[in-house]
Write a protein that holds these residues in place. Sequence first.
Motif, PDB file in Angstrom:
ATOM      1  N   MET A   1       0.843  -1.193   0.000  1.00  0.00           N
ATOM      2  CA  MET A   1       0.000   0.000   0.000  1.00  0.00           C
ATOM      3  C   MET A   1       0.880   1.246   0.000  1.00  0.00           C
ATOM      4  SD  MET A   1      -3.084   0.914   2.651  1.00  0.00           S
ATOM      5  CE  MET A   1      -1.933   1.250   3.985  1.00  0.00           C
ATOM      6  N   PRO A   2       1.586   1.526  -1.115  1.00  0.00           N
ATOM      7  CA  PRO A   2       2.461   2.706  -1.128  1.00  0.00           C
ATOM      8  C   PRO A   2       1.711   4.027  -1.100  1.00  0.00           C
ATOM      9  CG  PRO A   2       2.361   1.720  -3.295  1.00  0.00           C
ATOM     10  CD  PRO A   2       1.644   0.783  -2.376  1.00  0.00           C
ATOM     11  N   VAL A   3       0.457   4.054  -1.621  1.00  0.00           N
ATOM     12  CA  VAL A   3      -0.345   5.278  -1.610  1.00  0.00           C
ATOM     13  C   VAL A   3      -1.703   4.961  -0.996  1.00  0.00           C
ATOM     14  CG1 VAL A   3      -1.402   7.100  -2.991  1.00  0.00           C
ATOM     15  CG2 VAL A   3       0.801   6.136  -3.697  1.00  0.00           C
ATOM     16  N   LEU A   4      -2.124   5.799  -0.071  1.00  0.00           N
ATOM     17  CA  LEU A   4      -3.440   5.681   0.544  1.00  0.00           C
ATOM     18  C   LEU A   4      -4.129   7.028   0.425  1.00  0.00           C
ATOM     19  CD1 LEU A   4      -5.560   4.133   2.232  1.00  0.00           C
ATOM     20  CD2 LEU A   4      -4.348   4.906   4.284  1.00  0.00           C
ATOM     21  N   VAL A   5      -5.311   7.029  -0.155  1.00  0.00           N
ATOM     22  CA  VAL A   5      -6.099   8.251  -0.308  1.00  0.00           C
ATOM     23  C   VAL A   5      -7.057   8.357   0.877  1.00  0.00           C
ATOM     24  CG1 VAL A   5      -7.796   9.442  -1.746  1.00  0.00           C
ATOM     25  CG2 VAL A   5      -5.899   8.196  -2.818  1.00  0.00           C
ATOM     26  N   ILE A   6      -7.071   9.512   1.508  1.00  0.00           N
ATOM     27  CA  ILE A   6      -7.915   9.717   2.687  1.00  0.00           C
ATOM     28  C   ILE A   6      -8.947  10.786   2.378  1.00  0.00           C
ATOM     29  CG2 ILE A   6      -7.980  10.350   5.122  1.00  0.00           C
ATOM     30  CD1 ILE A   6      -5.165   9.298   5.414  1.00  0.00           C
ATOM     31  N   THR A   7     -10.210  10.395   2.509  1.00  0.00           N
ATOM     32  CA  THR A   7     -11.310  11.324   2.293  1.00  0.00           C
ATOM     33  C   THR A   7     -12.230  11.284   3.497  1.00  0.00           C
ATOM     34  OG1 THR A   7     -12.988  12.054   0.697  1.00  0.00           O
ATOM     35  CG2 THR A   7     -12.865   9.693   1.130  1.00  0.00           C
ATOM     36  N   GLY A   8     -13.218  12.168   3.496  1.00  0.00           N
ATOM     37  CA  GLY A   8     -14.205  12.173   4.565  1.00  0.00           C
ATOM     38  C   GLY A   8     -15.598  12.098   3.980  1.00  0.00           C
ATOM     39  N   THR A   9     -16.572  11.880   4.839  1.00  0.00           N
ATOM     40  CA  THR A   9     -17.958  11.921   4.383  1.00  0.00           C
ATOM     41  C   THR A   9     -18.463  13.355   4.275  1.00  0.00           C
ATOM     42  OG1 THR A   9     -18.622  11.578   6.689  1.00  0.00           O
ATOM     43  CG2 THR A   9     -18.570   9.634   5.246  1.00  0.00           C
ATOM     44  N   GLY A  10     -17.635  14.306   4.641  1.00  0.00           N
ATOM     45  CA  GLY A  10     -17.972  15.719   4.586  1.00  0.00           C
ATOM     46  C   GLY A  10     -16.889  16.509   5.289  1.00  0.00           C
ATOM     47  N   THR A  11     -17.173  17.749   5.590  1.00  0.00           N
ATOM     48  CA  THR A  11     -16.215  18.581   6.303  1.00  0.00           C
ATOM     49  C   THR A  11     -16.361  18.372   7.805  1.00  0.00           C
ATOM     50  OG1 THR A  11     -17.785  20.420   6.335  1.00  0.00           O
ATOM     51  CG2 THR A  11     -16.234  20.325   4.490  1.00  0.00           C
ATOM     52  N   LEU A 131      -6.849   6.856 -10.896  1.00  0.00           N
ATOM     53  CA  LEU A 131      -5.619   6.945 -11.672  1.00  0.00           C
ATOM     54  C   LEU A 131      -4.448   6.274 -10.955  1.00  0.00           C
ATOM     55  CD1 LEU A 131      -5.897  10.635 -12.931  1.00  0.00           C
ATOM     56  CD2 LEU A 131      -5.999   8.588 -14.360  1.00  0.00           C
ATOM     57  N   LEU A 132      -4.440   6.368  -9.636  1.00  0.00           N
ATOM     58  CA  LEU A 132      -3.366   5.795  -8.832  1.00  0.00           C
ATOM     59  C   LEU A 132      -3.563   4.309  -8.537  1.00  0.00           C
ATOM     60  CD1 LEU A 132      -3.016   8.734  -6.299  1.00  0.00           C
ATOM     61  CD2 LEU A 132      -1.125   7.828  -7.676  1.00  0.00           C
ATOM     62  N   SER A 133      -4.771   3.811  -8.795  1.00  0.00           N
ATOM     63  CA  SER A 133      -5.138   2.445  -8.364  1.00  0.00           C
ATOM     64  C   SER A 133      -4.878   2.288  -6.870  1.00  0.00           C
ATOM     65  CB  SER A 133      -4.360   1.390  -9.158  1.00  0.00           C
ATOM     66  OG  SER A 133      -4.665   1.467 -10.536  1.00  0.00           O
ATOM     67  N   ALA A 134      -5.208   3.356  -6.124  1.00  0.00           N
ATOM     68  CA  ALA A 134      -4.932   3.399  -4.687  1.00  0.00           C
ATOM     69  C   ALA A 134      -6.201   3.161  -3.886  1.00  0.00           C
ATOM     70  CB  ALA A 134      -4.341   4.758  -4.303  1.00  0.00           C
ATOM     71  N   PRO A 135      -6.090   2.476  -2.751  1.00  0.00           N
ATOM     72  CA  PRO A 135      -7.257   2.317  -1.883  1.00  0.00           C
ATOM     73  C   PRO A 135      -7.601   3.623  -1.183  1.00  0.00           C
ATOM     74  CG  PRO A 135      -5.319   1.438  -0.809  1.00  0.00           C
ATOM     75  CD  PRO A 135      -4.890   1.832  -2.198  1.00  0.00           C
ATOM     76  N   ARG A 155     -20.752   3.324  -1.671  1.00  0.00           N
ATOM     77  CA  ARG A 155     -21.378   2.914  -2.936  1.00  0.00           C
ATOM     78  C   ARG A 155     -20.705   3.578  -4.132  1.00  0.00           C
ATOM     79  NH1 ARG A 155     -27.964   2.469  -2.537  1.00  0.00           N
ATOM     80  NH2 ARG A 155     -28.083   0.981  -0.800  1.00  0.00           N
ATOM     81  N   GLU A 156     -20.356   4.841  -3.991  1.00  0.00           N
ATOM     82  CA  GLU A 156     -19.694   5.536  -5.091  1.00  0.00           C
ATOM     83  C   GLU A 156     -18.331   4.920  -5.383  1.00  0.00           C
ATOM     84  OE1 GLU A 156     -19.292   8.227  -8.202  1.00  0.00           O
ATOM     85  OE2 GLU A 156     -21.065   7.715  -6.992  1.00  0.00           O
ATOM     86  N   LEU A 157     -17.615   4.546  -4.346  1.00  0.00           N
ATOM     87  CA  LEU A 157     -16.319   3.899  -4.549  1.00  0.00           C
ATOM     88  C   LEU A 157     -16.485   2.561  -5.268  1.00  0.00           C
ATOM     89  CD1 LEU A 157     -14.658   4.717  -1.120  1.00  0.00           C
ATOM     90  CD2 LEU A 157     -13.869   5.518  -3.362  1.00  0.00           C
ATOM     91  N   ARG A 158     -17.470   1.786  -4.864  1.00  0.00           N
ATOM     92  CA  ARG A 158     -17.696   0.505  -5.537  1.00  0.00           C
ATOM     93  C   ARG A 158     -18.113   0.723  -6.987  1.00  0.00           C
ATOM     94  NH1 ARG A 158     -19.962  -0.799  -0.498  1.00  0.00           N
ATOM     95  NH2 ARG A 158     -22.094  -0.457  -1.240  1.00  0.00           N
ATOM     96  N   PHE A 159     -18.961   1.724  -7.229  1.00  0.00           N
ATOM     97  CA  PHE A 159     -19.407   2.012  -8.584  1.00  0.00           C
ATOM     98  C   PHE A 159     -18.224   2.354  -9.486  1.00  0.00           C
ATOM     99  CE2 PHE A 159     -20.709   5.297 -11.692  1.00  0.00           C
ATOM    100  CZ  PHE A 159     -21.608   4.548 -12.439  1.00  0.00           C
ATOM    101  N   ARG A 160     -17.263   3.060  -8.929  1.00  0.00           N
ATOM    102  CA  ARG A 160     -16.084   3.458  -9.695  1.00  0.00           C
ATOM    103  C   ARG A 160     -14.983   2.398  -9.664  1.00  0.00           C
ATOM    104  NH1 ARG A 160     -15.180   9.378 -10.281  1.00  0.00           N
ATOM    105  NH2 ARG A 160     -17.152  10.438  -9.878  1.00  0.00           N
ATOM    106  N   GLU A 161     -15.232   1.296  -8.979  1.00  0.00           N
ATOM    107  CA  GLU A 161     -14.273   0.195  -8.855  1.00  0.00           C
ATOM    108  C   GLU A 161     -12.975   0.656  -8.195  1.00  0.00           C
ATOM    109  OE1 GLU A 161     -13.988  -1.306 -12.863  1.00  0.00           O
ATOM    110  OE2 GLU A 161     -15.726  -2.618 -12.564  1.00  0.00           O
ATOM    111  N   ILE A 162     -13.143   1.430  -7.127  1.00  0.00           N
ATOM    112  CA  ILE A 162     -12.023   1.902  -6.315  1.00  0.00           C
ATOM    113  C   ILE A 162     -12.072   1.169  -4.978  1.00  0.00           C
ATOM    114  CG2 ILE A 162     -10.974   3.901  -5.173  1.00  0.00           C
ATOM    115  CD1 ILE A 162     -12.390   5.641  -7.308  1.00  0.00           C
TER     116      ILE A 162
END
Length: 238
Positions: A1-11, A131-135, A155-162
């Motif tokens: 896991m060289p790259v990990l993308v971190i997001t939130g459900t909001g601010t 683009l990164l194929s990152a989790p 669901r959006e992540l699964r839809f985009r196959e991420i």
Amino acid sequence: MPVLVITGTGTEVGKTVTTAAVAAAALAAGRSVAVLKAAQTGVRPDERGDADEVARLAGAVTATELARYPDPLAPGTAARRAGLAPVHPHEVAEAAAKLATDHDLVLVEGAGGLLVRFDAAGGTLADAARLLSAPVLVVVGAGLGTLNSTELTARELRFREIGLLGVVIGSWPDEPDLASRCNLADLPEVAAAPLLGALPAGAGALSPADFRSAAPGWLSPRLDGSWDAEAFRVREAP
């Protein structure tokens, strides 16, 4: 896991403090870490941004910021209002990939939620992750309302196959209410992904030394920590 993308459900769900905790746990495990803030909004040129805050709390990380816009808005909107060039997903991916050549772990922190727009073409953090194929690690709230936003993001992540690595509760209250305690069982179900940690409320106010010492105890072994999701759930169960 060289790259990990971190997001939130909001601010305001604890994304930056969670990023710092993940970085601190990785550093404690002996890994080199870089933190990339894709687009910083709502901060003047002379102020500290989220990447700086991660470095302050976590320690010796390489902190990088691709763009900064003064208005506290979505990056695409903030860039347009400031008359500045927007950040595009391919630029985020290229910067992260470059950092990954010199670091064991690169944490890419977004702005707001997964689909917040970076540019006029509708580019998002999800596009950069693809683009990164990152989790992706999703930081969520603890209480009422978090199940809907968490499931929509998953669901959006699964839809985009991420890949969805898991979810982390960004701020666990000192006195959790019934909804928060029930959500410990419900969050993994609606996300179809494991609960990988829970940061105590106010974690970001700790001294850097105390933060670094405590961070591995807030995160599961998948994130270089020692936190046990089942034991936590049983302890906090209604």
